[in-house]
Scaffold this motif. Structure first.
Motif, PDB file in Angstrom:
ATOM      1  N   TYR A   1      41.983   3.035 -23.432  1.00  0.00           N
ATOM      2  CA  TYR A   1      41.443   4.260 -23.141  1.00  0.00           C
ATOM      3  C   TYR A   1      42.546   5.035 -22.093  1.00  0.00           C
ATOM      4  O   TYR A   1      43.196   4.514 -21.541  1.00  0.00           O
TER       5      TYR A   1
ATOM      6  N   THR B   1      32.646  10.998 -15.893  1.00  0.00           N
ATOM      7  CA  THR B   1      32.791  10.687 -17.313  1.00  0.00           C
ATOM      8  C   THR B   1      34.358  11.128 -17.891  1.00  0.00           C
ATOM      9  O   THR B   1      34.775  12.077 -17.255  1.00  0.00           O
TER      10      THR B   1
ATOM     11  N   GLY C   1      38.178  10.482 -20.335  1.00  0.00           N
ATOM     12  CA  GLY C   1      38.861   9.997 -21.265  1.00  0.00           C
ATOM     13  C   GLY C   1      39.703  10.670 -22.484  1.00  0.00           C
ATOM     14  O   GLY C   1      39.469  11.963 -22.555  1.00  0.00           O
TER      15      GLY C   1
ATOM     16  N   HIS D   1      34.944   7.467 -22.038  1.00  0.00           N
ATOM     17  CA  HIS D   1      34.233   6.273 -21.168  1.00  0.00           C
ATOM     18  C   HIS D   1      33.475   6.978 -19.994  1.00  0.00           C
ATOM     19  O   HIS D   1      33.689   8.212 -19.510  1.00  0.00           O
TER      20      HIS D   1
ATOM     21  N   PRO E   1      34.044   0.454 -16.551  1.00  0.00           N
ATOM     22  CA  PRO E   1      33.499   1.764 -17.539  1.00  0.00           C
ATOM     23  C   PRO E   1      32.792   1.335 -18.650  1.00  0.00           C
ATOM     24  O   PRO E   1      32.706   0.107 -19.398  1.00  0.00           O
TER      25      PRO E   1
ATOM     26  N   ARG F   1      31.773   2.854 -22.894  1.00  0.00           N
ATOM     27  CA  ARG F   1      32.507   3.656 -23.917  1.00  0.00           C
ATOM     28  C   ARG F   1      31.032   4.514 -24.398  1.00  0.00           C
ATOM     29  O   ARG F   1      30.063   4.016 -24.578  1.00  0.00           O
TER      30      ARG F   1
END
Length: 275
Positions: A107, A125, A127, A134, A151, A153
């Motif tokens: 990521y 949050t 990504g 993530h 982290p 997902r």
């Protein structure tokens, strides 16, 4: 974008996180940048020392600015943190790196968004592409990852997903993300979609019950009409007349010029509808 005692202030990517201010969220003026000078540590992730994708949150009289440092298409990236007592351009003190990724990571450490739970837990949050969106828990004392935090997902779309925004409304957590491809002018395919969950860590599902981890997402705003192309990079700002969806798009009637969009959201159905 946030509302301060002095009016609205909006930060965008590039130019030390360039700023615009407005008394009415309609007419905006150039207002310098978040930072007075580039930070030395940025050079590890961006040779031009060029930060992106800021997220600004006021907590107890302090403004927390999370931002990304990277180069386009790279996963050698980092998220940084700066704070300010006012949120005004040029007033931020940098606190360095929060987390980073490299070329082998699944990521990407870009596009941060801070949420504080009703119980006071901080969640970042973030990504882009790869395995998707993530989240990691933060220590409120430092604004950086809590001891032992890893982290988790939240969403995936076979690659084309980034720019998450997580908000809590009416007992649900709503995860907005930008799907598709940004930054290609009128060829951009960005569109904003959302899913919700009773937990800030998911699982998130769309209005049809499809999991965001499986590529689901209820449309909130897509290209439409003769002007708006590729809306995305969204944020949600609570204001006196309701929640605002703040985003950028490419104006097809102005040669694809990057443009600010602001819409109100209607939550009456239990799902956000832009109008």
């Amino acid at each position: 974008m946030v509302r301060t005692d002095s009016g609205y202030v909006l930060y965008g990517s590039n130019s030390l996180l360039e700023a615009r201010t407005s008394p009415d969220r309609t007419a905006f003026s150039d207002a310098g940048s978040a930072f007075a000078a580039p930070q030395d540590w940025w050079a590890e992730y961006s040779p031009e020392r060029n930060p992106w994708a800021p997220d600004l949150t006021e907590v107890g009289g302090t403004y927390y600015l999370y931002y990304a440092v990277s180069t386009f298409g790279s996963r050698h990236s980092a998220i940084g943190l700066a704070t300010s007592p006012t949120g005004a351009p040029g007033s931020f003190t940098d606190h360095g790196e929060v987390l980073h990724t490299d070329s082998g990571s699944a990521y990407n450490a870009i596009d941060p968004d801070l949420l504080i739970d009703p119980d006071g837990r901080w969640r970042l949050t973030f990504g882009s592409w790869g395995t998707g969106i993530h989240q990691i828990e933060l220590d409120p004392a430092t604004g950086k990852p809590a001891s032992g935090a890893a982290p988790v997902r939240l969403a995936s779309a076979g690659g084309g997903i980034e720019g998450p925004t997580l908000v809590r409304r009416g007992g649900f957590y709503y995860l907005f993300s930008s799907y598709g491809t940004c930054c290609a002018g009128t060829d951009s395919t960005y569109r904003i979609r959302v899913g919700r969950s009773s937990s800030p860590t998911g699982p998130f599902t769309d209005q049809q019950g499809n999991r965001l981890l499986d590529g689901g997402g209820t449309p909130v705003l897509e290209s439409h009409g003769s002007r708006v192309v590729g809306p995305g990079g969204q944020d949600i700002l609570p204001d006196v007349d309701g929640d605002l969806l703040v985003y950028h798009y490419y104006d097809a009637q102005r040669g694809g010029a990057p443009t600010l969009g602001v819409n109100l959201l209607d939550w009456s159905s239990g799902w956000p509808v832009a109008y």
